[in-house]
Design a protein around this motif. Structure first.
Motif, PDB file in Angstrom:
ATOM      1  N   THR A  81       0.748  -1.130  -0.179  1.00  0.00           N
ATOM      2  CA  THR A  81      -0.033  -0.002   0.008  1.00  0.00           C
ATOM      3  C   THR A  81       1.005   1.234   0.074  1.00  0.00           C
ATOM      4  O   THR A  81       0.595   2.293  -0.681  1.00  0.00           O
ATOM      5  CB  THR A  81      -0.933  -0.113   1.257  1.00  0.00           C
ATOM      6  N   LEU A  82       1.876   1.327   0.759  1.00  0.00           N
ATOM      7  CA  LEU A  82       2.643   2.592   1.016  1.00  0.00           C
ATOM      8  C   LEU A  82       3.411   2.717  -0.301  1.00  0.00           C
ATOM      9  O   LEU A  82       4.262   3.725  -0.337  1.00  0.00           O
ATOM     10  CB  LEU A  82       3.497   2.303   2.306  1.00  0.00           C
ATOM     11  N   TYR A  83       3.786   2.026  -1.361  1.00  0.00           N
ATOM     12  CA  TYR A  83       4.440   1.986  -2.289  1.00  0.00           C
ATOM     13  C   TYR A  83       3.722   1.997  -3.542  1.00  0.00           C
ATOM     14  O   TYR A  83       4.047   2.105  -4.818  1.00  0.00           O
ATOM     15  CB  TYR A  83       5.160   0.759  -2.604  1.00  0.00           C
ATOM     16  N   LEU A  87      -1.839   6.714  -4.547  1.00  0.00           N
ATOM     17  CA  LEU A  87      -2.142   7.274  -3.158  1.00  0.00           C
ATOM     18  C   LEU A  87      -2.684   8.627  -3.459  1.00  0.00           C
ATOM     19  O   LEU A  87      -3.575   9.205  -2.632  1.00  0.00           O
ATOM     20  CB  LEU A  87      -1.072   7.154  -2.278  1.00  0.00           C
ATOM     21  N   ARG A  88      -2.223   9.466  -4.272  1.00  0.00           N
ATOM     22  CA  ARG A  88      -2.495  10.751  -4.226  1.00  0.00           C
ATOM     23  C   ARG A  88      -3.944  11.123  -4.970  1.00  0.00           C
ATOM     24  O   ARG A  88      -4.443  12.058  -4.831  1.00  0.00           O
ATOM     25  CB  ARG A  88      -1.279  11.710  -5.170  1.00  0.00           C
ATOM     26  N   ILE A  89      -4.232   9.898  -5.817  1.00  0.00           N
ATOM     27  CA  ILE A  89      -5.382  10.231  -6.746  1.00  0.00           C
ATOM     28  C   ILE A  89      -6.453   9.746  -5.783  1.00  0.00           C
ATOM     29  O   ILE A  89      -7.546  10.070  -5.673  1.00  0.00           O
ATOM     30  CB  ILE A  89      -5.331   9.606  -7.953  1.00  0.00           C
ATOM     31  N   ARG A  90      -6.271   8.444  -5.133  1.00  0.00           N
ATOM     32  CA  ARG A  90      -7.267   7.729  -4.638  1.00  0.00           C
ATOM     33  C   ARG A  90      -7.334   7.778  -3.185  1.00  0.00           C
ATOM     34  O   ARG A  90      -8.379   7.390  -2.582  1.00  0.00           O
ATOM     35  CB  ARG A  90      -7.207   5.893  -5.121  1.00  0.00           C
ATOM     36  N   GLY A  91      -6.345   8.267  -2.565  1.00  0.00           N
ATOM     37  CA  GLY A  91      -6.524   8.549  -1.033  1.00  0.00           C
ATOM     38  C   GLY A  91      -5.943   7.210  -0.323  1.00  0.00           C
ATOM     39  O   GLY A  91      -5.536   6.588  -0.846  1.00  0.00           O
ATOM     40  N   ALA A  92      -5.853   7.580   0.867  1.00  0.00           N
ATOM     41  CA  ALA A  92      -5.033   6.672   1.825  1.00  0.00           C
ATOM     42  C   ALA A  92      -5.978   5.423   1.893  1.00  0.00           C
ATOM     43  O   ALA A  92      -7.313   5.560   2.007  1.00  0.00           O
ATOM     44  CB  ALA A  92      -4.851   7.243   3.220  1.00  0.00           C
ATOM     45  N   ARG A  93      -5.513   4.149   1.935  1.00  0.00           N
ATOM     46  CA  ARG A  93      -6.104   3.118   2.318  1.00  0.00           C
ATOM     47  C   ARG A  93      -5.474   2.288   3.612  1.00  0.00           C
ATOM     48  O   ARG A  93      -4.466   2.636   3.921  1.00  0.00           O
ATOM     49  CB  ARG A  93      -5.912   1.942   1.304  1.00  0.00           C
ATOM     50  N   ALA A  94      -6.384   1.676   4.069  1.00  0.00           N
ATOM     51  CA  ALA A  94      -6.074   0.906   5.516  1.00  0.00           C
ATOM     52  C   ALA A  94      -4.813  -0.006   4.994  1.00  0.00           C
ATOM     53  O   ALA A  94      -4.772  -0.460   3.723  1.00  0.00           O
ATOM     54  CB  ALA A  94      -6.889   0.097   5.892  1.00  0.00           C
ATOM     55  N   LEU A  95      -3.821  -0.311   5.814  1.00  0.00           N
ATOM     56  CA  LEU A  95      -2.440  -0.951   5.305  1.00  0.00           C
ATOM     57  C   LEU A  95      -2.886  -2.393   5.573  1.00  0.00           C
ATOM     58  O   LEU A  95      -3.751  -2.605   6.756  1.00  0.00           O
ATOM     59  CB  LEU A  95      -1.549  -0.550   6.272  1.00  0.00           C
TER      60      LEU A  95
ATOM     61  N   THR B  40       6.478   6.626   0.503  1.00  0.00           N
ATOM     62  CA  THR B  40       4.977   7.243   0.265  1.00  0.00           C
ATOM     63  C   THR B  40       4.647   8.643   0.010  1.00  0.00           C
ATOM     64  O   THR B  40       3.917   8.963  -0.598  1.00  0.00           O
ATOM     65  CB  THR B  40       4.202   6.519   1.708  1.00  0.00           C
ATOM     66  N   GLY B 303      -4.138  11.245  -1.045  1.00  0.00           N
ATOM     67  CA  GLY B 303      -5.336  11.871  -1.613  1.00  0.00           C
ATOM     68  C   GLY B 303      -5.189  13.244  -2.026  1.00  0.00           C
ATOM     69  O   GLY B 303      -4.616  13.885  -1.403  1.00  0.00           O
TER      70      GLY B 303
END
Lengths: 191, 309
Positions: A81-83, A87-95, B40, B303
């Protein structure tokens, strides 16, 4: 995960079963044999599943390889996930969980395991995550389903089933460990 | 709460749980690695804006941002344009022009971080404002308790000492009660805030009576620099009634743990033997602080708008 495996698009066509539970166990048996054949007994090999559903697949493969050859091969989980590049487009997800076998990956053959190979972006992220852990001697990729539509120069070494799909279709992998049942469904697409 | 982390009171249970789970994921991702860095937040800028001295919080945020590959700019009031008289607003506009994706702010005025959100497009993280709140401290305390005790719900937590001046106490009361813990504040009457009876907590003046009935005892620092008036007769008397020494620690039940947000004054609110004992999780708190702050920065900065919905 190459895509949200349990995310069914709102559509009119009913989901079609591509692999049943006995198909899945035969496919896993076959991949286990192929790994043994291609790696000559799977010495110095580590299986790393990509969460969510790559993790139970890696553990099943390790279990089958042990059953066929009596070789115990370490297996674990590698969260990417952290790679991810979105992430900038879809937002943070749970790890997801990361659990690398104690002996690490240095100098070993690492086989990444995932449920669906699609754009290849998840595998790209996994390769970067892996190289921050150490320096494997070789990296291979095993997937249950290859549905095509690659966006990166990435291919799998072991494929359970090739499923030609349209981009609008959805491949859902269900595994007993997470979903209570083993099956692969294809849904959606232009009606 | 959405784009900013200003107060522990803004966090509902789901969001707070997401932060703690993400912190645990960070711990797993950082274990046994050759490269102790994650890509990240590459290319994002985190500004540490510190109007008050705070080595541990600043260093902790700095380490968290750097482990996620963000660029870190540290701006302390001493030796900067602030000491030449620049206003908070002008500093904010400068940071805005520099393109800060997140601003971590510590200020002696309660509410300063909230004010900053009006001038900045980026996320604002409160790293302690006056006597108001210090939400990441509460989050790292909750994380430390959960890791050690396996849960938060139903745990009995005593917060002991200078509650009146403590933003750590305030944030912890909000967060721990959100998680369903039972909180008891223990302090001399002069060091309890007006209106404490409206807080969802029990209040006691008797530390010896409370200790046998708690799972967690959280000692607060005596903030002598905030004390213009005399809140207690002498340091010695305070220490005798509200300090945690070896004899008092013996009153704690089985698995109970001792916490301190630091910096601690050994011999004042906590005895050296207690701080170094097996019950003490004070060193864990420091290590966990980096993980929790990584989680907060990740959740706020991923995001377009941040995802701590």
């Amino acid at each position: 995960m190459a895509e949200p495996a349990h995310d069914q698009a709102g559509d009119t066509r009913p989901a079609r079963q591509i692999l049943s539970d006995s198909d899945i166990s035969r496919v896993i048996d076959r991949i286990a044999h192929q790994i043994l054949e291609k790696t000559r007994g799977a010495a110095e090999t580590v299986l790393l599943g990509i969460p969510t559903r790559g993790v139970p697949l890696a553990s099943r493969l390790a279990e089958r390889i042990a059953a066929f050859e009596g070789a115990t091969i370490p297996h674990g989980a590698l969260d990417v996930t952290l790679y991810r590049d979105d992430l900038r487009i879809r937002g943070a997800r749970a790890l997801g969980p990361t659990d690398v076998p104690a002996d690490g990956v240095d100098g070993r053959r690492v086989i990444l395991v995932d449920d669906v190979l699609y754009s290849g972006r998840t595998v790209r992220a996994a390769l970067n995550a892996l190289y921050d852990l150490g320096r494997p001697s070789q990296v291979q990729l095993a997937v249950l389903v290859d549905r095509g539509h690659r966006q990166l120069p990435i291919r799998a070494d072991y494929v359970g089933k090739n499923i030609p799909t349209a981009a609008s279709e959805n491949v859902s992998v269900h595994l007993k460990e997470h979903d209570g049942t083993d099956e692969v469904l294809l849904s959606g697409g232009a009606a | 709460m959405n784009r900013h982390l200003l107060s522990a009171a803004d966090l509902d249970r789901d969001t707070a749980t997401l932060i703690l789970d993400t912190a645990r994921g960070m711990a797993a991702a950082m274990t046994g690695r050759e490269v102790r860095k994650l890509p990240t937040l590459r290319g994002r800028t985190v500004v540490n804006l510190f109007y008050e001295d705070s080595t541990r919080t600043r260093v902790s945020f700095e380490a968290a941002a750097k482990r996620l590959s963000a660029d870190v700019v540290t701006f302390s009031a001493k030796g900067s344009s602030v000491s030449k008289g620049e206003s908070l607003k002008d500093t904010a506009l400068t940071l805005q022009a520099m393109g800060a994706d997140a601003v971590v702010v510590r200020h002696s005025a309660s509410g300063a971080p909230h004010r900053l959100t009006e001038w900045l497009d980026g996320s604002v993280v409160n790293a302690g404002d006056g006597t108001h709140e210090h939400p990441t401290q509460a989050l790292l305390d909750a994380y430390t308790i959960r890791e050690r005790m396996g849960r938060l719900e139903g745990l009995r937590v005593a917060i002991v000492g200078d509650v009146l001046h403590s933003r750590v106490a305030r944030s912890n009361v909000h967060l721990l009660t959100t998680f369903g813990a039972d909180v008891t504040l223990v302090a001399p009457p002069t060091l309890l805030p007006v209106g404490v009876t409206d807080w969802p907590v029990d209040v006691s003046y008797d530390l010896d009576g409370v200790l046998p009935k708690v799972d967690v005892v959280m000692m607060l620092r005596v903030q002598r620099e905030r004390m213009n008036d005399s809140f207690f007769p002498s340091a010695r008397e305070y220490s005798r009634r509200y300090g945690l020494d070896t004899a008092r620690m013996a009153r704690l039940p089985g698995e109970a743990i001792v916490m301190h947000p630091g910096p601690m004054i050994r011999g004042m609110e906590i005895a050296a033997e207690v701080a170094d004992s097996a019950r003490s999780v004070i060193v864990d708190q420091v290590a966990n602080g980096v993980l929790v702050r990584m989680a907060v920065l990740y959740l706020l900065l991923s995001g377009e708008k941040g995802s701590m919905a």
